[in-house]
Design a protein around this motif. Structure first.
Motif, short mmCIF file in Angstrom:
data_model
loop_
_atom_site.label_atom_id
_atom_site.label_comp_id
_atom_site.label_asym_id
_atom_site.label_seq_id
_atom_site.Cartn_x
_atom_site.Cartn_y
_atom_site.Cartn_z
N LEU A 89 7.21 -4.48 10.78
CA LEU A 89 6.19 -3.69 11.46
C LEU A 89 6.16 -2.25 10.96
CD1 LEU A 89 6.74 -5.02 15.09
CD2 LEU A 89 4.73 -5.43 13.66
N ALA A 90 7.31 -1.76 10.50
CA ALA A 90 7.41 -0.40 9.97
C ALA A 90 7.12 -0.34 8.48
CB ALA A 90 8.80 0.17 10.26
N GLY A 91 6.79 -1.50 7.89
CA GLY A 91 6.52 -1.54 6.45
C GLY A 91 7.77 -1.45 5.59
N GLU A 92 8.90 -1.82 6.17
CA GLU A 92 10.17 -1.73 5.46
C GLU A 92 10.69 -3.12 5.08
OE1 GLU A 92 12.66 0.28 8.22
OE2 GLU A 92 11.58 2.19 8.06
N PRO A 93 11.60 -3.20 4.12
CA PRO A 93 12.16 -4.51 3.75
C PRO A 93 12.98 -5.11 4.88
CG PRO A 93 12.62 -2.84 2.07
CD PRO A 93 12.10 -2.11 3.27
N VAL A 94 13.10 -6.42 4.86
CA VAL A 94 13.96 -7.10 5.82
C VAL A 94 15.40 -6.61 5.63
CG1 VAL A 94 14.91 -9.34 6.47
CG2 VAL A 94 12.48 -9.13 5.94
N PRO A 95 16.08 -6.22 6.71
CA PRO A 95 17.45 -5.71 6.57
C PRO A 95 18.40 -6.74 5.97
CG PRO A 95 16.58 -5.24 8.75
CD PRO A 95 15.61 -6.17 8.10
N GLU A 96 19.44 -6.25 5.34
CA GLU A 96 20.41 -7.14 4.69
C GLU A 96 21.09 -8.04 5.71
OE1 GLU A 96 22.05 -8.80 1.35
OE2 GLU A 96 20.52 -7.24 1.48
N ALA A 141 15.46 -20.52 11.47
CA ALA A 141 15.73 -19.63 10.34
C ALA A 141 14.79 -19.91 9.18
CB ALA A 141 17.19 -19.80 9.89
N ARG A 142 14.54 -21.19 8.91
CA ARG A 142 13.61 -21.54 7.83
C ARG A 142 12.21 -21.00 8.12
NH1 ARG A 142 13.11 -27.72 6.26
NH2 ARG A 142 11.86 -27.80 8.17
N ASP A 143 11.78 -21.13 9.36
CA ASP A 143 10.47 -20.60 9.73
C ASP A 143 10.44 -19.09 9.58
OD1 ASP A 143 7.77 -21.03 11.01
OD2 ASP A 143 8.66 -19.63 12.44
N ALA A 144 11.53 -18.42 9.93
CA ALA A 144 11.59 -16.96 9.79
C ALA A 144 11.48 -16.55 8.32
CB ALA A 144 12.88 -16.42 10.40
N VAL A 145 12.15 -17.27 7.44
CA VAL A 145 12.06 -16.94 6.01
C VAL A 145 10.62 -17.07 5.54
CG1 VAL A 145 12.75 -17.66 3.69
CG2 VAL A 145 14.45 -17.59 5.53
N GLU A 146 9.96 -18.15 5.93
CA GLU A 146 8.55 -18.33 5.55
C GLU A 146 7.68 -17.23 6.15
OE1 GLU A 146 7.74 -22.25 6.93
OE2 GLU A 146 8.79 -23.24 5.27
N MET A 147 7.97 -16.85 7.38
CA MET A 147 7.20 -15.81 8.05
C MET A 147 7.33 -14.47 7.33
SD MET A 147 7.79 -14.36 11.91
CE MET A 147 9.45 -13.76 11.52
N PHE A 148 8.56 -14.12 6.93
CA PHE A 148 8.75 -12.83 6.26
C PHE A 148 8.09 -12.81 4.88
CE2 PHE A 148 12.57 -12.41 9.15
CZ PHE A 148 11.98 -11.42 9.94
N GLY A 149 7.76 -13.98 4.37
CA GLY A 149 6.98 -14.02 3.13
C GLY A 149 5.54 -13.60 3.34
N ALA A 150 5.11 -13.53 4.59
CA ALA A 150 3.76 -13.05 4.94
C ALA A 150 3.91 -11.99 6.01
CB ALA A 150 2.89 -14.20 5.42
N ALA A 151 4.78 -11.02 5.76
CA ALA A 151 5.16 -10.04 6.78
C ALA A 151 3.99 -9.18 7.25
CB ALA A 151 6.28 -9.14 6.24
N ASP A 152 2.94 -9.08 6.43
CA ASP A 152 1.80 -8.26 6.84
C ASP A 152 1.01 -8.89 7.99
OD1 ASP A 152 0.96 -10.33 5.15
OD2 ASP A 152 -0.82 -9.23 4.52
#
Length: 201
Positions: A89-96, A141-152
């Motif tokens: 939401l802040a336009g930043e990378p997913v944290p480590e 977790a798999r769904d989250a990975v796919e979601m972060f691929g379309a984070a916008d």
């Protein structure tokens, strides 16, 4: 959406307060922690809550037994995903640490195969997961990975009294509310009342 102001906290049982507006399992999961902007209400109160939530989310067919450590791991995964949502939401990378939590849970999403007889022939079917809770969380977790691929497309409800996360699947990509009938209508009513008051004064 708001929780009742007179709700007795902490909750004894979370199920009545779940909602399914996230548009995908990873966000419905983060939304099990309600009112992040105010009272911080935990709705995965017990292991039974988590087991029931996994079934209602259609990640498992039957409610599994859930140990205390498994419930704690689930909450930790949820908050790691939410940290990724906040970053997106802040336009930043997913944290480590979010990446690490997803990587740890993801292998459990896979299922082994079993061989069975079907009408006299052999066939392969998914074997029951050895650890149903870990398997279901792996699917989250798999769904989250796919979601972060379309984070916008990740959103938080625009209402001042809602912290629901949702995935914007609208054609224009400009959805503002977790629910038009819920927060959307409430906010429209608030704006209408403010305009009436301004007119009177």
């Amino acid at each position: 959406m708001d929780l009742p102001a007179d709700l007795s906290l902490p909750l004894e049982r979370g199920a009545p307060w779940w909602y399914w507006l996230g548009g995908r399992p990873a966000l419905d999961f983060t939304n099990t922690f309600r009112e992040r902007w105010n009272r911080c209400v935990e709705t995965l109160v017990t292991g039974a809550d988590l087991g029931e939530w996994l079934v209602q989310a259609q990640l498992l067919d039957t409610v599994p037994p859930v140990t205390g450590p498994a419930l704690e791991r689930a909450r930790e995964l949820r908050e790691a995903i939410n940290d990724g949502v906040v970053a997106a939401l802040a336009g930043e990378p997913v944290p480590e640490h979010t990446l690490e939590a997803l990587a740890a849970a993801l292998p459990h999403a896979a299922r082994a195969e079993a061989v069975v007889r079907v009408d006299g022939t052999l066939a392969l079917v998914p074997a029951p997961p050895a650890d149903p809770v870990a398997h279901a969380l792996g699917l989250v977790a798999r769904d989250a990975v796919e979601m972060f691929g379309a984070a916008d497309r990740i959103r938080v409800c625009a209402s001042d009294t809602c912290s629901a996360r949702f995935f914007d699947r609208s054609p224009t990509g400009n959805r503002r509310w977790c629910s038009i009938r819920g927060c959307g209508n409430v906010e429209k009513a608030r704006r209408h009342r403010r305009r009436q008051q301004e007119t009177r004064t």
